[in-house]
Design a protein around this motif. Structure first.
Motif, mmCIF file in Angstrom:
data_model
loop_
_atom_site.group_PDB
_atom_site.id
_atom_site.type_symbol
_atom_site.label_atom_id
_atom_site.label_comp_id
_atom_site.label_asym_id
_atom_site.label_seq_id
_atom_site.Cartn_x
_atom_site.Cartn_y
_atom_site.Cartn_z
ATOM 1 N N SER A 47 0.815 -1.217 0.000
ATOM 2 C CA SER A 47 0.000 0.000 0.000
ATOM 3 C C SER A 47 0.845 1.263 0.000
ATOM 4 O O SER A 47 0.327 2.356 -0.227
ATOM 5 C CB SER A 47 -0.908 0.016 1.238
ATOM 6 O OG SER A 47 -0.131 0.188 2.413
ATOM 7 N N PRO A 93 5.239 -0.433 -3.751
ATOM 8 C CA PRO A 93 3.822 -0.090 -3.665
ATOM 9 C C PRO A 93 3.108 -0.402 -4.976
ATOM 10 O O PRO A 93 3.678 -0.282 -6.061
ATOM 11 C CB PRO A 93 3.846 1.424 -3.398
ATOM 12 C CG PRO A 93 5.194 1.699 -2.814
ATOM 13 C CD PRO A 93 6.120 0.725 -3.484
ATOM 14 N N PRO A 135 -0.481 0.713 -6.245
ATOM 15 C CA PRO A 135 -1.769 1.384 -6.045
ATOM 16 C C PRO A 135 -2.906 0.744 -6.822
ATOM 17 O O PRO A 135 -4.050 0.753 -6.364
ATOM 18 C CB PRO A 135 -1.505 2.823 -6.512
ATOM 19 C CG PRO A 135 -0.278 2.745 -7.366
ATOM 20 C CD PRO A 135 0.528 1.624 -6.808
ATOM 21 N N THR A 137 -4.144 -2.152 -4.650
ATOM 22 C CA THR A 137 -4.864 -1.730 -3.462
ATOM 23 C C THR A 137 -6.220 -1.128 -3.816
ATOM 24 O O THR A 137 -7.219 -1.380 -3.132
ATOM 25 C CB THR A 137 -4.034 -0.730 -2.647
ATOM 26 O OG1 THR A 137 -3.622 0.360 -3.488
ATOM 27 C CG2 THR A 137 -2.787 -1.396 -2.086
ATOM 28 N N GLU A 138 -6.298 -0.345 -4.888
ATOM 29 C CA GLU A 138 -7.578 0.233 -5.285
ATOM 30 C C GLU A 138 -8.531 -0.843 -5.793
ATOM 31 O O GLU A 138 -9.733 -0.815 -5.513
ATOM 32 C CB GLU A 138 -7.367 1.305 -6.355
ATOM 33 C CG GLU A 138 -6.769 2.594 -5.827
ATOM 34 C CD GLU A 138 -7.632 3.223 -4.746
ATOM 35 O OE1 GLU A 138 -8.869 3.280 -4.916
ATOM 36 O OE2 GLU A 138 -7.066 3.628 -3.717
ATOM 37 N N ARG A 148 -9.855 -2.685 -2.835
ATOM 38 C CA ARG A 148 -10.832 -1.884 -2.101
ATOM 39 C C ARG A 148 -12.202 -1.967 -2.763
ATOM 40 O O ARG A 148 -13.230 -2.102 -2.092
ATOM 41 C CB ARG A 148 -10.366 -0.438 -2.005
ATOM 42 C CG ARG A 148 -11.289 0.457 -1.184
ATOM 43 C CD ARG A 148 -10.760 1.864 -1.060
ATOM 44 N NE ARG A 148 -9.566 1.906 -0.216
ATOM 45 C CZ ARG A 148 -8.348 2.182 -0.668
ATOM 46 N NH1 ARG A 148 -8.148 2.432 -1.951
ATOM 47 N NH2 ARG A 148 -7.330 2.209 0.151
#
Length: 353
Positions: A270, A303, A305, A308-309, A312
């Motif tokens: 993250s 990381p 993103p 992680t997105e 989510r």
């Protein structure tokens, strides 16, 4: 003899076989510990009368049956995560909306545990719908680490891990989507395992549609965890099916371990900073594994993103559909609930620390 609450699940099974103790004595002892004050917020509902009746029945069987034919953990106390429907026992899903919901059926995982002779002492605390990495519902006291009551037991199986860590039960059932077994286990100093998808039953409705959620064991030792996984994996799950071992998981604890190649990832997917104490624990584990002869190499965790997105969005959809840290939404209660019957007299609400 060691205090009953200090015995592992397998040690309790052995003590039953030797006649050193009995399910009734153990259940009464553990209920007394819970009744003296559930300081870690482990239980939302304690089903004391049911547990005692089950202990009496188990004791009768142990006295009369051929022990060799009984399940390995027969008569051992446990607890059910409060995201699993339990017939006649309050199931809140951690939500004030279902504070008094008493299902008329069991989720299949509950039947699997009962068929193995395990005795549930009640329902362990969860965040609302299992959708948080901490366990602080409106319907019960927050779950706390047995090592430091100022600190969270994490989530969503926070109550289950706290119950095992505080020696209220030797083993407890959890479920895991994104760390909901593993994070509480680490916070409470116990062992938590997220099994391969499809190994543990997801019930007749199959999986959560995304394959993220599974049920899994929480225990104080690796060997207890393996023995409990043998129970939970007794019925083949739905979805991506991994067949059980030809032997079993408990006996696999004594099998030789080949030299493994293990990565120590430094950093966070993250991009968030990693606490130095956590990083230090991971490095100590890596050194220990290297000392045991395994090949350990260090890699940077960059990381990501997009990952992680994407996760989510998937997790949000899962929670909206009734899943979250719960796993499959096959037994979600009616929405909105019809006026529920009052909880059975025997059911005691969990209190504050």
């Amino acid at each position: 003899m060691t205090e009953l609450h200090e015995l592992t699940a397998l040690e309790l099974a052995a003590a039953y076989a030797c006649g050193d103790t009995s399910p009734t004595e153990v259940v009464d002892h553990l209920l007394a510990r819970i009744g003296c004050g559930d300081r870690v917020g482990a239980f939302t509902t304690v089903s004391a009368d049911r547990a005692r009746a089950a202990a009496v029945g188990a004791e009768r069987v142990l006295r009369s049956a051929d022990r060799a034919g009984l399940p390995r953990l027969f008569g051992v106390p446990t607890a059910v995560k409060d995201l699993e429907a339990t017939a006649g026992v309050r199931t809140t899903l951690g939500s004030a909306l279902f504070r008094d919901w008493v299902p008329e059926h069991n989720d299949e995982i509950v039947d699997v545990m009962a068929d193995a002779g395990l005795i549930s002492l009640g329902k362990t605390t969860v965040p609302e719908f299992g959708a948080a990495c901490y366990t602080e519902p409106e319907v019960a006291a927050p779950a706390r680490s047995p090592f430091d009551l100022r600190r969270s037991a994490a989530g969503s199986s926070g109550g289950a891990a706290a119950a095992v860590g505080a020696r209220l039960v030797p083993i407890a059932q959890g479920s895991d989507t994104a760390g909901s077994v593993r994070s509480p286990a680490s916070a409470c100093g116990v062992v938590g395992l997220k099994p391969s998808r499809g190994l543990v039953t997801a019930g007749p409705a199959g999986n959560d549609g995304m394959g993220l959620s599974v049920r899994g064991p929480i225990a104080r030792t690796v060997r207890d965890t393996a023995a409990f996984l043998d129970v939970l994996a007794d019925r083949t799950g739905a979805g991506t099916v991994h067949p059980p071992r030809v032997d079993n998981y408990e006996r696999a604890c004594d099998a030789p371990v080949p030299r493994l190649r293990i990565a120590l990832a430094q950093g966070s997917v993250s991009g968030a900073p990693v606490d130095p104490e956590v990083a230090g624990a991971a490095e100590l584990t890596a050194r220990t594994l290297a000392g045991l002869g395994h090949e350990v190499f260090v890699r940077d965790q960059a990381p990501d993103p997009e990952l992680t997105e994407g996760f989510r969005a998937m997790f949000t959809a899962l929670v909206a559909g009734g899943g979250g840290g719960r796993g499959p939404a096959s037994t979600a209660p009616p929405r909105p609930p019809t006026p529920p019957p009052p909880p059975a007299e025997e059911e005691r609400r969990g209190g504050g620390p």
